[in-house]
Design a protein around this motif. Structure first.
Motif, PDB file in Angstrom:
ATOM      1  N   ASP A 184       0.840  -1.201   0.000  1.00  0.00           N
ATOM      2  CA  ASP A 184       0.000   0.000   0.000  1.00  0.00           C
ATOM      3  C   ASP A 184       0.875   1.252   0.000  1.00  0.00           C
ATOM      4  N   GLU A 185       0.517   2.228  -0.838  1.00  0.00           N
ATOM      5  CA  GLU A 185       1.280   3.473  -0.925  1.00  0.00           C
ATOM      6  C   GLU A 185       0.455   4.704  -0.585  1.00  0.00           C
ATOM      7  N   VAL A 210       1.363   5.051   8.557  1.00  0.00           N
ATOM      8  CA  VAL A 210       1.892   6.148   7.742  1.00  0.00           C
ATOM      9  C   VAL A 210       3.170   6.728   8.343  1.00  0.00           C
ATOM     10  N   ARG A 215       4.341   6.256   2.947  1.00  0.00           N
ATOM     11  CA  ARG A 215       2.928   6.282   2.586  1.00  0.00           C
ATOM     12  C   ARG A 215       2.321   7.666   2.792  1.00  0.00           C
TER      13      ARG A 215
END
Length: 309
Positions: A184-185, A210, A215
């Protein structure tokens, strides 16, 4: 690169829309969400600090929601380029000149969901779509979101699960560390304001998934002004009130529209990286009557800036 150069294609064909109350969904036929008078041309002029020079602003007030999404996309691109990790996008969905309360709550959430789809379509490149996770407030909404996002490769997720005591403001907490995946970015969280626990979960998402990573997290129409203005008394909602000292100071508001009605009406507008501007509409044009680098409080705009303009 995360961002795409797609153009926006909006159809005038009636779409399926869902009016919901968090516990159930009802399908109705509706015309396309995008509103606005495309025949009106808005010109924004900003006034220098000395107050004696007017120059045309680089970013005028949007003429419609198509224009708004393009502006929000550009603001996001610039914020990402500057390394911003926690961002806010906030604007009314019942009309560009509407104020909170003009639209029915369920409609506003549904409108936001459709706008999130359009926004992600133009922001995220196809090769990065599967690294983009979109969170909705609760699990039930993901079921309908799969219809709105049909054909899109984005990952759809949720912050909370409904519980037996949902009507009393309780929901089952979801551990955010278990929801995200290593690839996930980008996280986008849609309208986390119906239940007071939703923004607390957003803070958990930020802290656990995060911070200390590459991210990014965008909060889309989270009505964070409720927290900023003390709408939730700190005595009853201490965790929510604490966000004004923990999460919100870390956030960059990259796109923002808040309207004020009445005799001294106007609009607080910001498009990153530009300044915060207070606009007043005269005819079909918007003029800037005040600008500053930091966000003014809504109380300051309503009671001091607009009456003096």
């Amino acid at each position: 690169m995360l961002l795409s150069a797609h153009t926006i294609a909006f159809s005038s064909i009636p779409q399926r829309k869902v009016i919901h109350s968090r516990s159930h969904w009802t399908e109705v036929e509706t015309t396309r969400l995008i509103r606005g008078s495309s025949n009106l041309r808005f010109i924004t002029r900003s006034v220098s600090k000395e107050g004696n020079t007017s120059v045309e602003s680089d970013v005028p007030f949007p003429i419609d929601y198509i224009d708004l999404l393009k502006q929000a996309k550009k603001a996001t691109e610039l914020a990402l380029k500057d390394g911003k990790q926690l961002m806010e996008i906030e604007f009314p969905t019942a009309g560009l000149e509407s104020v909170p309360g003009d639209g029915e709550g369920g409609n506003e959430m549904t409108d936001s969901m459709q706008l999130i789809r359009e926004f992600c379509d133009i922001l995220v490149t196809p090769e990065k779509a599967r690294q983009t996770r979109i969170f909705f407030p609760e699990a039930n909404e993901v079921k309908f979101a799969r219809q709105v996002f049909e054909g899109a490769p984005f990952k759809l997720d949720y912050l909370t699960k409904p519980s037996f005591f949902e009507d009393f403001g309780f929901s089952e907490k979801v551990k955010m560390a278990d929801r995200v995946k290593p690839d996930d970015e980008l996280f986008l969280v849609g309208y986390p304001y119906f239940n007071v626990n939703e923004m607390i979960v957003v803070e958990e998402l930020y802290e656990e998934a995060v911070v200390n990573t590459t991210r990014k997290l965008i909060i889309f129409n989270g009505e964070l002004d409720r927290i900023r203005t003390g709408y939730y008394p700190s005595f009853f909602y201490p965790k929510l009130a604490a966000l004004t000292k923990t999460l919100l100071p870390m956030m960059e508001t990259i796109y923002y529209i808040h309207n004020f009605k009445g005799r001294n009406g106007g609009t607080l507008f910001r498009c990153y990286p530009g300044p915060w501007r207070v606009l007043r509409k005269v005819g079909n044009k918007y003029f800037c009557v005040h600008q500053q680098e930091t966000m003014p409080s809504l109380k300051e705009v309503a009671l001091d800036i607009l009456p003096a303009a």
